[in-house]
Design an enzyme around this catalytic site. Structure first.
Site, PDB file in Angstrom:
ATOM      1  N   GLY A  82       0.837  -1.464   0.354  1.00  0.00           N
ATOM      2  CA  GLY A  82       0.242  -0.066   0.029  1.00  0.00           C
ATOM      3  C   GLY A  82       0.821   1.032  -0.304  1.00  0.00           C
ATOM      4  NE  ARG A 146      -2.852  -4.794  -1.304  1.00  0.00           N
ATOM      5  CZ  ARG A 146      -2.084  -3.954  -0.024  1.00  0.00           C
ATOM      6  NH1 ARG A 146      -1.059  -4.161   1.116  1.00  0.00           N
ATOM      7  NH2 ARG A 146      -1.998  -2.729   0.163  1.00  0.00           N
ATOM      8  CG  ASP A 177       3.332  -9.696   4.858  1.00  0.00           C
ATOM      9  OD1 ASP A 177       3.298 -11.004   5.152  1.00  0.00           O
ATOM     10  OD2 ASP A 177       1.522  -9.238   4.910  1.00  0.00           O
ATOM     11  CE  LYS A 203       4.359   0.345   2.069  1.00  0.00           C
ATOM     12  NZ  LYS A 203       3.199  -0.870   1.707  1.00  0.00           N
ATOM     13  CB  THR A 204       3.125  -0.192   6.581  1.00  0.00           C
ATOM     14  OG1 THR A 204       1.995   0.178   6.639  1.00  0.00           O
ATOM     15  CG2 THR A 204       3.605  -0.262   8.045  1.00  0.00           C
ATOM     16  CG  ASP A 206      -1.361  -0.508   7.995  1.00  0.00           C
ATOM     17  OD1 ASP A 206      -2.111   0.420   7.882  1.00  0.00           O
ATOM     18  OD2 ASP A 206      -1.752  -1.618   7.446  1.00  0.00           O
TER      19      ASP A 206
HETATM   20  P1  FBP Z   1       0.394  -1.702   3.106  1.00  0.00           P
HETATM   21  O1  FBP Z   1      -0.114  -2.582   4.278  1.00  0.00           O
HETATM   22  O2  FBP Z   1       0.711  -2.457   2.372  1.00  0.00           O
HETATM   23  O3  FBP Z   1       1.271  -1.126   3.867  1.00  0.00           O
HETATM   24  O4  FBP Z   1      -0.854  -1.765   3.145  1.00  0.00           O
HETATM   25  C1  FBP Z   1      -1.415  -1.219   4.283  1.00  0.00           C
HETATM   26  C2  FBP Z   1      -3.441  -0.812   4.150  1.00  0.00           C
HETATM   27  O5  FBP Z   1      -3.503   0.815   3.906  1.00  0.00           O
HETATM   28  C3  FBP Z   1      -3.706  -0.741   5.160  1.00  0.00           C
HETATM   29  O6  FBP Z   1      -4.131  -0.073   6.129  1.00  0.00           O
HETATM   30  C4  FBP Z   1      -5.276  -1.403   4.174  1.00  0.00           C
HETATM   31  O7  FBP Z   1      -6.054  -2.443   4.770  1.00  0.00           O
HETATM   32  C5  FBP Z   1      -4.718  -1.706   2.450  1.00  0.00           C
HETATM   33  O8  FBP Z   1      -3.314  -1.481   2.885  1.00  0.00           O
HETATM   34  C6  FBP Z   1      -5.853  -2.171   1.647  1.00  0.00           C
HETATM   35  O9  FBP Z   1      -5.704  -2.276   0.590  1.00  0.00           O
HETATM   36  P2  FBP Z   1      -5.354  -1.831  -1.404  1.00  0.00           P
HETATM   37  O10 FBP Z   1      -4.399  -0.300  -1.338  1.00  0.00           O
HETATM   38  O11 FBP Z   1      -4.462  -3.025  -1.220  1.00  0.00           O
HETATM   39  O12 FBP Z   1      -6.867  -1.085  -0.943  1.00  0.00           O
END
Ligand code: FBP
Length: 559
Positions: A82, A146, A177, A203-204, A206
């Site tokens: 993400g 992803r 991951d 990175k994230t 979250d």
């Molecule tokens: P990452 O763990 O890859 O950083 O992504 C975080 C996130 O933004 C989460 O908060 C959310 O649940 C998810 O990605 C949403 O994923 P997508 O962009 O595939 O809709």
């Protein structure tokens, strides 16, 4: 030439700050080794799986007065998962560092995430390319994806692509991951004498890729400030019109760090924390009781309005829901490719699923509104998990609370009004212009990643610490990826993974909420953080998150 906004024009000129140790470039560095490391848990298993990269020491850098020359290197970079504000600056920092070390060095960007390295889709960066993206949000410089890098075939293909470009190091910018995959790739390259190093960057948005060594993942700062701005605006609106309850779901996947930080910045009336719900084994019904109670009490005080913040992953932490969802994940793994299921109507799908769930879980599933039942059947993520961003928990709560209030009304226990609005904040914050903190932190992480490469390290995560202090005092170095790993069940099998950090209920950040929430529930203590400021007094532009300050600051009284 594309037209740029005035802010974009100004931000392109911003020069991100670096830790003192990196300011003279990577050719004037000394590597300082710490002691040997071990994984957070399951040491024997992780050691066996990572025979070549396990146990390496942590490292930090010290600036030296002498300058050495460095060999020519080609490096590849991947954005994975993400979006998170600041990704472009990691690449800009990496590019500047690599060109500073030797102008003949080349940086390639793999397109569309990890699939780019497998399929050989790439671009080569030059000054003009990089300069257009400095200090901007987004991952659109090369795109993200992803795809999981984990199979022998993918590793072989990646090796062939790297060899064809003369690449001797790959930087993977990703979450837990993606960095687990970086560790697997690093190990595989060493085992196969490929001569290719792998370095990760944390990175994230979250905020769940953190531990003793990594103080915070990049993007959390900007994303939480963006959501806090929006919540603050809604609080003003609610306090002006005094007619709506706003239910705001905040992104963050499993961990509630983002919701918790946004709540501390805005002080809403209700904040749910998934980790607490799980620890207290709160059923959906008891959550509804808790929220309804506050709504009724506020209404009795003449306040038919309020703000409730709900973490994205809540549903999986409610015990009966978590159990049902995990049962459902296993069932969906087989049903997703079953053509008769795929073409079935919604109600047929519900019946098929209910017939396959255990009787307890089938009851829970059957009790949910059709909207949520349908969302629970949506495509799984690459790990086979339900995508919590697609489940409208905020609407589920509104529906159940409305029903509970109608019941109370019919019993003469509630005479007020309840009118609710739902919101989901996630994508709004992931590509914002990085705050000064994220712009500096990301640039430093990228710059530092090349320093790790230059010293021949592999299987390390770029680390920049001491983040509550001015950037000059930040400590640059590297952490062996295996140090953060343990064994967890994935797709029914035990796998080595980087441990995810959830909200600690005994930590200072949750405690800050706990100590205040009764007051915030009834007395409106709303804070209005406003938009992120990029220019102006440092007390406004350079503040870090409350989470980082509470977790890392020595002077808590000032936070
Ligand atoms: P990452 O763990 O890859 O950083 O992504 C975080 C996130 O933004 C989460 O908060 C959310 O649940 C998810 O990605 C949403 O994923 P997508 O962009 O595939 O809709």
């Amino acid at each position: 030439m594309t037209k740029l906004s005035p802010l974009q024009i100004e931000r392109l000129k911003y020069q991100p700050k670096l830790p003192m140790s990196l300011q003279n470039g990577v050719n004037s560095l000394e590597l300082v080794e710490g002691s040997a490391t071990q994984s957070v848990r399951d040491q024997e298993q992780i050691k066996n799986l990572f025979a070549n990269t396990y146990g390496k020491p942590t490292v930090t850098f010290k600036s030296t007065s002498s300058s050495s020359s460095s060999d020519v290197r080609n490096v590849g970079v991947i954005l994975s998962g993400g979006q998170a504000p600041g990704g472009h600056n990691v690449i800009a920092g990496l590019y500047d560092s690599l060109k500073n070390a030797n102008p003949a060095n080349k940086l390639y960007g793999f397109l569309g995430g990890p699939s780019g390295i497998i399929e050989g889709k790439y671009v080569e960066f030059d000054d003009e390319f990089i300069n257009a993206y400095r200090n901007t949000g987004g991952f659109d410089i090369i795109g993200s994806g992803r795809t999981k890098l984990e199979t022998e075939e993918q590793f072989q293909k990646s090796l062939a692509v790297c060899k064809s470009l003369g690449i001797s190091a790959v930087v993977i910018i990703g979450g837990d991951d993606s960095n687990t995959n970086a560790a697997l790739l690093a190990e595989w390259f060493v085992k196969n004498n490929a001569g290719i190093q792998v370095i990760g960057c944390p990175k994230t948005i979250d905020g769940d890729l953190k531990n003793e060594q990594i103080e915070i993942s990049f993007g959390f700062d900007t994303a939480t400030k963006t959501y806090a701005e929006l919540i603050g605006n809604i609080q003003r609106d609610a306090n002006s019109a005094k007619k709506y309850w706003h239910f705001i779901k905040i992104m963050g996947r499993s961990a509630s760090h983002v919701a918790l930080e946004a709540a501390l910045q805005t002080q809403p009336n209700i904040t749910l924390i998934s980790e607490e719900v799980e620890a207290k084994k709160m059923s959906l019904s008891s959550i509804i009781d808790y929220m309804t109670d506050i709504i009724v009490k506020r209404s009795n005080n003449g306040k038919s309005f309020g703000i409730a913040v709900v973490p994205e992953g809540l549903i999986e932490f409610i015990p009966e829901m978590g159990s049902m969802i995990s049962n459902l994940n296993d069932i969906m793994a087989s049903l997703e490719s079953d053509s008769s299921f795929v073409s079935a109507s919604a109600s047929e799908k519900f019946s098929i699923v209910e017939s396959k769930l255990s009787s307890e879980n089938a009851k829970v599933y059957a009790s949910l509104p059709a909207l949520i039942k349908t969302q629970l059947l949506a495509d799984r993520d690459p790990h086979g998990n339900v995508q919590v961003s697609k489940i409208e928990t905020e609407k589920l709560l509104i529906e159940m609370i409305s029903a509970r209030l109608s019941q109370l009304k019919s019993e003469g226990k509630f005479s007020g009004k309840f009118s609710a609005q739902s919101h989901f904040f996630g994508y709004e914050g992931r590509c914002a212009f990085p705050s000064n903190f994220d712009a500096d932190y990301c640039y430093s992480l990228g710059y530092n990643a090349f320093a790790l490469i230059n010293f021949g390290l592999t299987g390390y995560l770029s680390s920049v610490r001491n983040l509550t202090q001015p950037a000059d005092e930040w400590i640059a170095g590297g952490i062996p990826l295996t140090m953060m790993m343990n064994m967890e069940k994935r797709h029914g099998e035990m796998k080595p993974v980087i441990q995810k950090a959830l909200v600690r209920l005994d930590g200072p950040v949750f405690k800050r909420l706990q100590d205040n929430r009764e007051d915030w529930a009834m007395n409106d203590r709303y804070l209005f953080p406003g938009a992120i400021q990029y220019f102006g007094p440092s007390s406004v532009c350079d503040i870090t998150t409350t989470t980082l300050q509470l977790e890392r600051s020595k002077t808590l009284a000032s936070v």
